[in-house]
Motif scaffolding. Structure first.
Motif, mmCIF file in Angstrom:
data_model
loop_
_atom_site.group_PDB
_atom_site.id
_atom_site.type_symbol
_atom_site.label_atom_id
_atom_site.label_comp_id
_atom_site.label_asym_id
_atom_site.label_seq_id
_atom_site.Cartn_x
_atom_site.Cartn_y
_atom_site.Cartn_z
ATOM 1 N N ARG A 79 -14.918 12.071 -4.128
ATOM 2 C CA ARG A 79 -15.122 11.053 -3.097
ATOM 3 C C ARG A 79 -15.631 9.756 -3.723
ATOM 4 N NH1 ARG A 79 -18.141 14.031 0.229
ATOM 5 N NH2 ARG A 79 -20.089 13.380 -0.696
ATOM 6 N N GLY A 80 -16.569 9.858 -4.659
ATOM 7 C CA GLY A 80 -17.107 8.685 -5.336
ATOM 8 C C GLY A 80 -16.070 7.969 -6.184
ATOM 9 N N ARG A 81 -15.239 8.737 -6.905
ATOM 10 C CA ARG A 81 -14.203 8.136 -7.748
ATOM 11 C C ARG A 81 -13.168 7.389 -6.915
ATOM 12 N NH1 ARG A 81 -13.705 13.216 -10.501
ATOM 13 N NH2 ARG A 81 -11.625 13.353 -9.614
ATOM 14 N N VAL A 82 -12.744 8.005 -5.815
ATOM 15 C CA VAL A 82 -11.754 7.355 -4.952
ATOM 16 C C VAL A 82 -12.353 6.089 -4.344
ATOM 17 C CG1 VAL A 82 -10.380 7.586 -2.838
ATOM 18 C CG2 VAL A 82 -10.508 9.489 -4.461
ATOM 19 N N GLY A 83 -13.570 6.183 -3.834
ATOM 20 C CA GLY A 83 -14.223 5.019 -3.247
ATOM 21 C C GLY A 83 -14.383 3.889 -4.252
ATOM 22 N N TRP A 86 -11.056 2.197 -4.917
ATOM 23 C CA TRP A 86 -10.668 1.321 -3.820
ATOM 24 C C TRP A 86 -11.535 0.062 -3.765
ATOM 25 C CZ3 TRP A 86 -9.738 5.236 0.766
ATOM 26 C CH2 TRP A 86 -8.624 6.013 0.446
ATOM 27 N N ARG A 87 -12.794 0.168 -4.122
ATOM 28 C CA ARG A 87 -13.652 -1.026 -4.182
ATOM 29 C C ARG A 87 -13.202 -1.963 -5.304
ATOM 30 N NH1 ARG A 87 -17.392 2.516 -2.364
ATOM 31 N NH2 ARG A 87 -17.964 3.337 -4.386
ATOM 32 N N ASP A 88 -12.773 -1.381 -6.417
ATOM 33 C CA ASP A 88 -12.329 -2.186 -7.555
ATOM 34 C C ASP A 88 -11.016 -2.920 -7.275
ATOM 35 O OD1 ASP A 88 -14.546 -1.329 -8.942
ATOM 36 O OD2 ASP A 88 -13.453 0.162 -10.144
ATOM 37 N N ASP A 89 -10.172 -2.352 -6.444
ATOM 38 C CA ASP A 89 -8.872 -2.964 -6.141
ATOM 39 C C ASP A 89 -8.860 -3.407 -4.679
ATOM 40 O OD1 ASP A 89 -6.266 -3.791 -5.929
ATOM 41 O OD2 ASP A 89 -5.391 -1.935 -6.704
ATOM 42 N N LYS A 90 -9.400 -4.581 -4.420
ATOM 43 C CA LYS A 90 -9.536 -5.109 -3.051
ATOM 44 C C LYS A 90 -8.178 -5.366 -2.387
ATOM 45 C CE LYS A 90 -14.086 -5.875 -3.189
ATOM 46 N NZ LYS A 90 -14.970 -4.928 -2.611
ATOM 47 N N HIS A 91 -7.119 -5.496 -3.173
ATOM 48 C CA HIS A 91 -5.808 -5.838 -2.622
ATOM 49 C C HIS A 91 -4.948 -4.610 -2.319
ATOM 50 C CE1 HIS A 91 -6.764 -9.971 -3.354
ATOM 51 N NE2 HIS A 91 -7.037 -9.687 -4.617
ATOM 52 N N LEU A 92 -5.512 -3.431 -2.490
ATOM 53 C CA LEU A 92 -4.786 -2.202 -2.201
ATOM 54 C C LEU A 92 -4.570 -2.087 -0.695
ATOM 55 C CD1 LEU A 92 -3.773 0.184 -3.932
ATOM 56 C CD2 LEU A 92 -5.905 1.344 -3.396
ATOM 57 N N SER A 93 -3.338 -1.883 -0.284
ATOM 58 C CA SER A 93 -3.030 -1.819 1.150
ATOM 59 C C SER A 93 -3.480 -0.472 1.731
ATOM 60 C CB SER A 93 -1.529 -1.988 1.375
ATOM 61 O OG SER A 93 -0.842 -0.829 0.952
ATOM 62 N N PRO A 94 -3.696 -0.421 3.040
ATOM 63 C CA PRO A 94 -4.029 0.852 3.687
ATOM 64 C C PRO A 94 -2.951 1.916 3.453
ATOM 65 C CG PRO A 94 -4.496 -0.956 5.179
ATOM 66 C CD PRO A 94 -3.787 -1.537 3.986
ATOM 67 N N LEU A 96 -1.062 2.250 0.766
ATOM 68 C CA LEU A 96 -1.230 2.794 -0.590
ATOM 69 C C LEU A 96 -2.456 3.691 -0.683
ATOM 70 C CD1 LEU A 96 -0.179 -0.258 -2.786
ATOM 71 C CD2 LEU A 96 1.033 1.895 -2.476
ATOM 72 N N ARG A 97 -3.517 3.331 0.036
ATOM 73 C CA ARG A 97 -4.701 4.210 0.059
ATOM 74 C C ARG A 97 -4.329 5.571 0.653
ATOM 75 N NH1 ARG A 97 -7.890 -0.699 2.096
ATOM 76 N NH2 ARG A 97 -8.718 -1.532 0.146
ATOM 77 N N TRP A 98 -3.568 5.541 1.741
ATOM 78 C CA TRP A 98 -3.136 6.789 2.370
ATOM 79 C C TRP A 98 -2.263 7.597 1.409
ATOM 80 C CZ3 TRP A 98 -4.201 10.526 5.239
ATOM 81 C CH2 TRP A 98 -3.243 11.380 5.763
ATOM 82 N N ALA A 99 -1.361 6.938 0.694
ATOM 83 C CA ALA A 99 -0.501 7.640 -0.272
ATOM 84 C C ALA A 99 -1.358 8.303 -1.345
ATOM 85 C CB ALA A 99 0.498 6.669 -0.897
ATOM 86 N N GLN A 100 -2.424 7.637 -1.796
ATOM 87 C CA GLN A 100 -3.318 8.234 -2.792
ATOM 88 C C GLN A 100 -4.054 9.450 -2.223
ATOM 89 O OE1 GLN A 100 -5.871 5.090 -4.196
ATOM 90 N NE2 GLN A 100 -4.263 4.180 -5.439
ATOM 91 N N LEU A 101 -4.461 9.380 -0.958
ATOM 92 C CA LEU A 101 -5.165 10.498 -0.351
ATOM 93 C C LEU A 101 -4.258 11.721 -0.197
ATOM 94 C CD1 LEU A 101 -7.408 9.009 2.473
ATOM 95 C CD2 LEU A 101 -8.132 10.088 0.348
ATOM 96 N N LYS A 102 -2.991 11.495 0.052
ATOM 97 C CA LYS A 102 -2.067 12.614 0.260
ATOM 98 C C LYS A 102 -1.795 13.371 -1.031
ATOM 99 C CE LYS A 102 1.363 10.526 2.324
ATOM 100 N NZ LYS A 102 2.610 10.289 3.079
ATOM 101 N N LYS A 103 -2.035 12.759 -2.186
ATOM 102 C CA LYS A 103 -1.728 13.418 -3.472
ATOM 103 C C LYS A 103 -2.603 14.600 -3.695
ATOM 104 C CE LYS A 103 0.176 9.494 -5.834
ATOM 105 N NZ LYS A 103 0.026 8.588 -6.944
#
Length: 103
Positions: A79-83, A86-94, A96-103
């Motif tokens: 959870r910490g690594r993913v968060g 996502w904090r480091d890449d402010k331009h990541l779209s929702p 793409l975040r969802w695609a990362q969560l599904k992996k």
């Protein structure tokens, strides 16, 4: 009303997907294999319609929103690594975040 309260409570407890609240840690309570009702919801809502909900509800739009979603990941390190990613890449779209969560 054919069942007593304790019997109805047992059935409801069996179908609980998560435990917790906004004030304490959330824990997913999903069994493997998935209960057929939960599998149906997963296949019809999460797999096919969640991208639309992302836009409508803003679940992963900003840190406040996605922190609530990440709270369901039981592994604190993950959870910490993913968060942090996502904090480091402010331009990541929702999406793409969802695609990362599904992996």
């Amino acid at each position: 009303k054919a069942l007593r309260n304790d019997a109805r409570n047992s059935i409801a407890d069996f179908l609980v997907v998560y435990k917790g609240s906004d004030t304490n840690s959330r824990k997913l309570a999903i069994t493997n294999p998935l209960h057929p009702s939960i599998r149906r919801v997963y296949e019809t809502v999460l797999l096919s319609g969640f991208e639309e909900l992302l836009e409508l509800q803003g679940y992963l739009d900003d840190e406040t929103a996605w922190t609530n979603i990440l709270a369901y990941i039981p592994d604190q390190e993950l959870r910490g690594r993913v968060g942090q990613r996502w904090r480091d890449d402010k331009h990541l779209s929702p999406q793409l975040r969802w695609a990362q969560l599904k992996k």
